[in-house]
Design an enzyme around this catalytic site. Structure first.
Site, PDB file in Angstrom:
ATOM      1  N   ARG A  57       0.788  -1.568  -0.198  1.00 38.89           N
ATOM      2  CA  ARG A  57       0.286  -0.025   0.090  1.00 38.89           C
ATOM      3  C   ARG A  57       0.777   1.409  -0.004  1.00 38.89           C
ATOM      4  O   ARG A  57       0.264   2.348   0.087  1.00 38.89           O
ATOM      5  CB  ARG A  57      -0.525  -0.128   1.392  1.00 38.89           C
ATOM      6  CG  ARG A  57      -1.944  -1.101   1.037  1.00 38.89           C
ATOM      7  CD  ARG A  57      -2.611  -0.757  -0.269  1.00 38.89           C
ATOM      8  NE  ARG A  57      -4.223  -2.035  -0.153  1.00 38.89           N
ATOM      9  CZ  ARG A  57      -4.062  -2.568  -0.586  1.00 38.89           C
ATOM     10  NH1 ARG A  57      -4.513  -3.111  -2.025  1.00 38.89           N
ATOM     11  NH2 ARG A  57      -5.603  -3.389  -0.354  1.00 38.89           N
ATOM     12  N   ASN A  87      -0.158  -1.728  -6.962  1.00 37.26           N
ATOM     13  CA  ASN A  87      -1.153  -1.030  -7.756  1.00 37.26           C
ATOM     14  C   ASN A  87      -1.291   0.237  -6.487  1.00 37.26           C
ATOM     15  O   ASN A  87      -2.578   0.129  -5.171  1.00 37.26           O
ATOM     16  CB  ASN A  87      -2.552  -1.383  -7.872  1.00 37.26           C
ATOM     17  CG  ASN A  87      -2.573  -2.638  -6.360  1.00 37.26           C
ATOM     18  OD1 ASN A  87      -1.646  -2.587  -5.878  1.00 37.26           O
ATOM     19  ND2 ASN A  87      -3.834  -2.921  -6.043  1.00 37.26           N
ATOM     20  N   ASP A 300      -1.993 -12.021  -1.416  1.00 36.21           N
ATOM     21  CA  ASP A 300      -2.818 -11.510  -1.681  1.00 36.21           C
ATOM     22  C   ASP A 300      -3.422 -10.812  -0.645  1.00 36.21           C
ATOM     23  O   ASP A 300      -4.324 -10.180  -0.215  1.00 36.21           O
ATOM     24  CB  ASP A 300      -4.073 -11.616  -2.341  1.00 36.21           C
ATOM     25  CG  ASP A 300      -4.781 -10.384  -3.174  1.00 36.21           C
ATOM     26  OD1 ASP A 300      -3.821  -9.985  -3.369  1.00 36.21           O
ATOM     27  OD2 ASP A 300      -6.156 -11.325  -4.162  1.00 36.21           O
ATOM     28  N   PHE A 318     -12.762  -4.975  -1.783  1.00 33.41           N
ATOM     29  CA  PHE A 318     -12.331  -6.243  -1.532  1.00 33.41           C
ATOM     30  C   PHE A 318     -10.609  -6.408  -1.228  1.00 33.41           C
ATOM     31  O   PHE A 318     -10.044  -5.469  -1.788  1.00 33.41           O
ATOM     32  CB  PHE A 318     -12.263  -6.705  -2.888  1.00 33.41           C
ATOM     33  CG  PHE A 318     -13.399  -6.501  -4.156  1.00 33.41           C
ATOM     34  CD1 PHE A 318     -14.152  -8.002  -3.857  1.00 33.41           C
ATOM     35  CD2 PHE A 318     -13.515  -5.486  -4.701  1.00 33.41           C
ATOM     36  CE1 PHE A 318     -15.222  -7.743  -5.383  1.00 33.41           C
ATOM     37  CE2 PHE A 318     -14.819  -6.024  -5.913  1.00 33.41           C
ATOM     38  CZ  PHE A 318     -15.270  -6.886  -6.093  1.00 33.41           C
ATOM     39  N   GLY A 319     -10.684  -7.442  -0.720  1.00 35.71           N
ATOM     40  CA  GLY A 319      -9.332  -7.737  -0.197  1.00 35.71           C
ATOM     41  C   GLY A 319      -9.207  -7.882   1.493  1.00 35.71           C
ATOM     42  O   GLY A 319     -10.142  -7.879   2.179  1.00 35.71           O
TER      43      GLY A 319
END
Lengths: 425, 315
Positions: A57, A87, A300, A318-319
């Protein structure tokens, strides 16, 4: 540099030996002792774990996680290397950004932080990012992924696969046909129909994997499939490997353990992409992990702030977290189930992910002369999972579940990053 | 019973008890002075994240006839549009001291979340959540059908009654709630619509299905057909080729009304797309229960509020 010996550690092959470490390198495996003596009786010593799929992140989303907090969680989970997904904000699509992430990882100094580069500029799916520049940067990027988004344009995917051959790179595909998954919220099946949540059909994953293994064959390139989630995907990978296509595949801990039934709680902690699927899928994924069709377990690990999960399901992100629970889930699936052994565990957690990433000092067997990246676990303990651990986020999908095994020590380049289950710094 | 989030929360007995109370409430609604003191001093909040004047008014009238104080809260925002989050809104209502929150939300599961979050202490009534459930609609449909079939409906279910739900089953909260509730009351439920809008998981819960309304009429000996509204957004998303084709195959027109015969009731949760899923001939026929459904909505919602808030016989 410190000098120590793990006394009476159990190795992956079941033998018991002392492991001596000097100057960051394994000095001996045998019955000698040097330096500080650390009792490892009953503990299993394995090559430090390597996560091929971590969302750290930073930069951009530091309220969820930072390279430092993610490194801490990784070390506590027995990892000595993690691969930071692209990302971020800005996206890791230039040499500058990947070098920054690597520097932050070096500064944290708890695990090797290996950046993954974006395939396309800004994850936009329109034109290739400067893959060569990232490969040739100080970060030495070998894995490229638009994870979170699929490289859905077949021509772009073909070009990307072909292009990375020049530096032995690999494209890690997030397999999700976008048109088949518009607004999708969870696995499409009985539960989604009852709950009235828009479905994410298995075919949306399988159709992309089928296309991409054929493109990998046509280009002769290396393809890695992220977070396989369906029984059908397993069949396609199995077929592709039999054909000699250079494809590798990962599965996440949550897809090995949890199913779409959990969505009945409407608790968005169970919202993840690809979604939790059915019992039959879980069974197929477990078998594939044992028989070698699936090469690795990758977390993930996807931290999100509270407000992104404390809301309606369809508004939630999501996640889910994964770094501190991955080894326990792998132990449950491979060892406690009786389906496999510690050598296979070591392959899927360390050896294979390091090989896919071409990391030289990671995922090596515990042998004399190798860099001392070691995870030491006690497989006979159990714990009930609670909270987010060292992560800055708390989206813990295994909350309240009892899992086996505890990471006791993590040794990164000959130094304890975790000792007696506590961070060394 | 604390909340009404899903018809699955209701046993057959609890559902029949609500229908029986609805019958008493409908008698109140026939009086000159349509008011009971039952919920005096209670506060009911209509929390609507989605426009629905009909449902909101129905709940508002129901609460007022029971002498509750009613607050209408039209919340446009959501955490998606960076407005106030559901949690913040809920906590605001809690601070105001709401005894019941009637929630309509575009997200499936929003009512479930509110009821199980601990954000509010009061009762939560689901007035429609996304494509999930609309329990008071199903109760009023069951009530209307029961009253149409039985002269003295009290204590009765819908045993052996054959009902076809026709149209966009996949995206319909009305269909989901009706499927479960009608079956619980003993009815036979058939699903009819284009294959693109009939999820196999719901088909497996039904007593039968058909991709053709004509075949369904010929096969199932229906006591009622429940026509669903075709939402505008489905028409452009490729679920069926055109409105004309939909009307031709799945619309309830005069010809099909004749085939159904004089003993089959016609229902629609409204608002109707006349000429699309239902023709004027069917909507306005003597077998149509559409207006009764609207009228009964108030009685049924009074009964639900009564059961949840007044410590009624189901406590």
């Amino acid at each position: 540099m410190s000098e120590f010996t793990l006394v009476n550690a159990t190795l992956a092959d079941g033998s018991v030996a002392n492991i001596g470490v000097t100057d960051g390198v394994i000095k001996f495996i045998g019955d000698q002792k040097i330096g500080e003596q650390i009792d490892a009786k009953g503990l299993v010593a394995l090559p430090g774990f390597v996560d091929l799929h971590t969302h750290l992140r930073e930069p951009g989303f530091e309220q969820s996680e930072t390279v430092l907090s993610g490194s801490r969680a990784a070390a506590l989970g027995g990892f000595t290397a993690v691969h930071a997904m692209a990302n971020t904000m800005p996206v890791a699509d230039t040499a500058g950004v990947v070098e920054q992430i690597k520097s932050l990882g070096d500064e944290a100094g708890l695990v090797q932080v290996q950046p993954i580069g974006a395939v396309t500029v800004g994850l936009g799916g329109e034109r290739l990012a400067e893959l060569g520049a990232m490969a040739n940067s100080r970060a030495k990027v070998t894995i490229f992924s638009d994870d979170g988004k699929c490289v859905s344009d077949p021509l772009l995917m073909r070009r990307a696969l072909a292009y990375v051959k020049s530096f032995d790179g690999v494209i890690a595909q997030h397999a999700q046909e976008p048109r088949l998954t518009e607004n999708s919220q969870m696995h499409e099946g009985n539960v989604s129909a009852e709950l009235g949540l828009a479905g994410w059909p298995s075919v949306a994953e399988e159709s992309i994997i089928a296309r991409d293994v054929l493109l990998a064959e046509a280009t002769g390139s290396r393809l890695h499939i992220c977070h396989l989630s369906t029984a059908g995907s397993v069949e396609i990978i199995r077929w592709a490997k039999q054909r000699g296509i250079k494809v590798t595949a990962e599965v996440t801990p949550h897809h090995l353990l949890l199913t779409d039934e959990l969505a009945r709680t409407y608790n968005p902690v169970y919202k993840v992409n690809p979604p939790l699927r059915t019992d039959a899928d879980v069974k197929a994924l477990r078998e594939a992990l044992v028989d070698g069709t699936i090469d690795i377990v990758a977390t993930d690990h996807a931290p999100h702030p509270v407000e992104s999960k404390e809301c309606e399901w369809s508004a939630a992100a999501f996640g889910m977290l994964g770094l501190e629970t991955a080894a326990s889930v792998a132990q449950l699936v491979l060892i406690d189930s009786g389906a496999s052994n510690w050598q296979r565990f070591s392959e899927v957690m360390s050896v294979n992910p390091a090989a896919i990433s071409r990391l030289e000092s990671q995922g090596q067997k515990l042998e004399v002369g190798n860099v001392a990246n070691i995870a030491v676990i006690n497989p006979r303990t159990t714990r009930v999972i609670s909270g987010g651990g060292a992560s800055k986020s708390s989206n813990q999908p295994f909350e309240g579940i009892e899992l086996p095994g505890t990471v006791i020590h993590t040794i990164y380049r000959g130094t304890f990053s975790v000792r007696d289950s506590k961070l060394a710094k | 019973m604390k909340h009404l989030v899903s018809v699955s929360d209701l046993s057959r007995e609890a559902a029949i008890a609500i229908l029986d109370t609805s019958l008493e409430m409908s008698e109140v609604n026939d009086r000159d002075i349509k008011k009971l003191p039952t919920l005096r001093g209670k506060t009911v909040v209509n929390l609507f994240f989605e426009d629905s004047t009909r449902t909101r008014i129905s709940f508002e009238v129901a609460a007022k006839r029971l002498s509750a104080d009613v607050i209408n809260f039209a919340a446009k925002g959501s955490s998606v549009s960076k407005g106030e989050s559901l949690k913040d809104t809920a906590q605001t209502l809690e601070a105001i001291g709401a005894d019941a929150v009637v929630i309509r939300h575009h997200a499936s599961g929003a009512a479930h979340m509110l009821a199980n979050s601990g954000w509010v202490k009061g009762s939560v009534i689901n007035a429609g959540d996304g494509t999930h459930e609309h329990p008071t609609q199903a109760l009023l449909d069951a009530f209307t059908l029961r009253s149409a079939i039985h002269a003295d409906a009290r204590g009765k279910g819908l045993d052996g009654v054959a009902v076809a739900i026709v149209g966009d089953i996949a995206h319909s909260r009305v269909a989901r709630s009706n499927l479960v509730l009608l079956k619980k009351l003993g009815a036979k439920v058939y699903l009819v619509g284009p294959p693109t809008l009939l999820p196999s998981a719901l088909i497996s819960q039904a007593d039968g299905y058909s991709y053709s309304l004509d075949d369904a009429i010929a096969t199932f000996k229906l006591d009622a057909v429940m026509m669903l509204r075709v939402q505008l957004e489905r028409m452009t998303a490729g679920f069926f080729p055109s409105e004309r084709e939909y009307a031709r195959i799945w619309g309830l027109n005069a010809d099909r009304l004749a085939l159904l015969g004089s003993n089959t009731f016609v229902m629609h949760p409204g608002p109707m797309n006349r000429g699309l899923e239902i023709d004027a001939a069917a909507a306005d026929s003597k077998n149509s229960l559409v207006l009764k459904q609207v009228a009964n909505g108030v009685s049924v919602r009074m009964a639900v509020l009564y059961h949840l808030l007044s410590g009624g016989e189901n406590e």
